[in-house]
Design a protein around this motif. Structure first.
Motif, short mmCIF file in Angstrom:
data_model
loop_
_atom_site.label_atom_id
_atom_site.label_comp_id
_atom_site.label_asym_id
_atom_site.label_seq_id
_atom_site.Cartn_x
_atom_site.Cartn_y
_atom_site.Cartn_z
N MET A 1 50.20 35.32 30.31
CA MET A 1 49.26 35.16 31.41
C MET A 1 47.98 35.95 31.12
O MET A 1 48.02 37.03 30.55
CB MET A 1 49.90 35.69 32.70
N ASN A 2 46.85 35.36 31.47
CA ASN A 2 45.57 36.05 31.27
C ASN A 2 45.48 37.31 32.10
O ASN A 2 45.87 37.32 33.26
CB ASN A 2 44.41 35.12 31.66
N ARG A 3 44.96 38.35 31.47
CA ARG A 3 44.68 39.57 32.22
C ARG A 3 43.24 39.48 32.71
O ARG A 3 42.34 39.09 31.98
CB ARG A 3 44.82 40.81 31.33
N LYS A 4 43.04 39.87 33.97
CA LYS A 4 41.70 39.88 34.54
C LYS A 4 41.15 41.29 34.41
O LYS A 4 41.71 42.23 34.98
CB LYS A 4 41.75 39.47 36.01
N VAL A 5 40.09 41.42 33.63
CA VAL A 5 39.54 42.74 33.33
C VAL A 5 38.13 42.85 33.89
O VAL A 5 37.24 42.08 33.54
CB VAL A 5 39.51 42.99 31.80
N GLY A 6 37.94 43.82 34.79
CA GLY A 6 36.60 44.10 35.30
C GLY A 6 35.86 44.97 34.31
O GLY A 6 36.44 45.88 33.72
N LEU A 7 34.59 44.68 34.10
CA LEU A 7 33.76 45.47 33.20
C LEU A 7 32.72 46.21 34.02
O LEU A 7 31.83 45.60 34.61
CB LEU A 7 33.07 44.57 32.16
N PHE A 8 32.85 47.52 34.07
CA PHE A 8 31.94 48.36 34.82
C PHE A 8 31.04 49.06 33.79
O PHE A 8 31.46 49.96 33.09
CB PHE A 8 32.75 49.38 35.63
N PHE A 9 29.80 48.57 33.69
CA PHE A 9 28.87 49.07 32.67
C PHE A 9 28.09 50.26 33.21
O PHE A 9 27.75 50.32 34.39
CB PHE A 9 27.86 47.97 32.31
N GLY A 10 27.77 51.19 32.32
CA GLY A 10 26.92 52.30 32.74
C GLY A 10 26.61 53.21 31.57
O GLY A 10 27.34 53.24 30.57
N THR A 11 25.52 53.95 31.71
CA THR A 11 25.24 54.96 30.69
C THR A 11 26.19 56.15 30.91
O THR A 11 26.49 56.88 29.99
CB THR A 11 23.76 55.43 30.74
N PHE A 12 26.68 56.32 32.15
CA PHE A 12 27.61 57.41 32.48
C PHE A 12 27.10 58.74 31.92
O PHE A 12 27.75 59.39 31.10
CB PHE A 12 29.03 57.08 31.98
N ASN A 13 25.91 59.09 32.38
CA ASN A 13 25.18 60.24 31.84
C ASN A 13 24.92 61.29 32.91
O ASN A 13 23.78 61.52 33.25
CB ASN A 13 23.85 59.72 31.26
N PRO A 14 25.96 61.94 33.49
CA PRO A 14 27.39 61.82 33.17
C PRO A 14 28.11 60.91 34.16
O PRO A 14 27.57 60.54 35.20
CB PRO A 14 27.86 63.27 33.39
N ILE A 15 29.37 60.59 33.84
CA ILE A 15 30.24 59.89 34.79
C ILE A 15 30.52 60.85 35.95
O ILE A 15 30.64 62.06 35.74
CB ILE A 15 31.55 59.42 34.11
N HIS A 16 30.58 60.32 37.17
CA HIS A 16 30.83 61.17 38.34
C HIS A 16 31.85 60.50 39.27
O HIS A 16 32.30 59.39 38.99
CB HIS A 16 29.52 61.50 39.07
N ILE A 17 32.20 61.17 40.36
CA ILE A 17 33.25 60.63 41.23
C ILE A 17 32.84 59.31 41.87
O ILE A 17 33.69 58.49 42.19
CB ILE A 17 33.70 61.64 42.31
N GLY A 18 31.55 59.07 42.06
CA GLY A 18 31.10 57.79 42.60
C GLY A 18 31.53 56.64 41.71
O GLY A 18 32.04 55.61 42.18
N HIS A 19 31.33 56.80 40.39
CA HIS A 19 31.77 55.78 39.43
C HIS A 19 33.28 55.55 39.54
O HIS A 19 33.76 54.42 39.55
CB HIS A 19 31.46 56.22 37.99
#
Length: 194
Positions: free
Chosen positions: A1-19
């Motif tokens: 079965m196909n896996r559904k993968v969400g792609l969350f793009f970002g520079t993440f400079n830095p990654i934070h709790i909002g992300h």
């Protein structure tokens, strides 16, 4: 079965709790099987000199994703020619993982300018897009308002920006609650954003 993968793009400079809140909400409260946090090497719309090195930003995403079963760090764009576009990344990933169904995740504010993206018609033809609300987003009243390929997910609205975090660290503010502990520790250890 196909896996559904969400792609969350970002520079993440830095990654934070909002992300993390948005990525985890998408993984838990939509039909996505998992969410990949795709670290963008260099966004054509951002000044490169404010970006930490790719490997440091990826390391922080790895640290932030520890303990989240459905969140995965991704350096998929590191090997692609720059400047890179979402359509290129999607084609690259689809070729590499043909059984996955990839779905870009974006804030509602990005939807307003989506018609200006390179090959946006191709993206819409081949992928569902998952949209989360933004206070600054306003309402989208264009061709994407009721588009069948655009799924709106009522994720919590978290208005924290990486820019605010960098500025606050530089000013010596204690902003630990805005970051995963491991990311806060890494920023302190590496003396970033001073």
């Amino acid at each position: 079965m196909n896996r559904k993968v969400g792609l969350f793009f970002g520079t993440f400079n830095p990654i934070h709790i909002g992300h993390l809140i948005i990525a985890n909400h998408m993984a838990e409260f939509s039909d996505l099987d998992e969410v990949w946090l795709v670290v963008t090497p260099h966004n054509p719309h951002k000044k490169k000199n404010t970006l930490l090195e790719n490997h440091h930003r990826l390391e922080m995403v790895y640290k932030a994703c520890e303990g989240y079963e459905h969140l995965k760090p991704s350096n998929a764009e590191f090997s692609l020619p720059q400047p890179n576009y979402t359509s290129t990344t999607l084609a690259h990933l689809q070729e590499k993982y043909p059984t996955n169904e990839f779905c870009p995740i974006m804030g509602e504010d990005n939807l307003k300018t989506f018609h200006k993206w390179k090959n946006y018609e191709v993206i819409l033809e081949n992928h569902e897009i998952y949209v989360y609300p933004r206070i600054s987003g306003g309402k989208v009243e264009n061709e994407f308002k009721d588009h069948p390929k655009i799924k709106r997910i009522a994720a919590p609205v978290v208005e924290i920006s990486s820019t605010f975090i960098r500025k606050s660290v530089k000013e010596g503010k204690f902003i630990k609650p805005m970051l995963p502990d491991s990311v806060w520790d890494y920023i302190k250890l590496m003396n970033f954003f001073k």
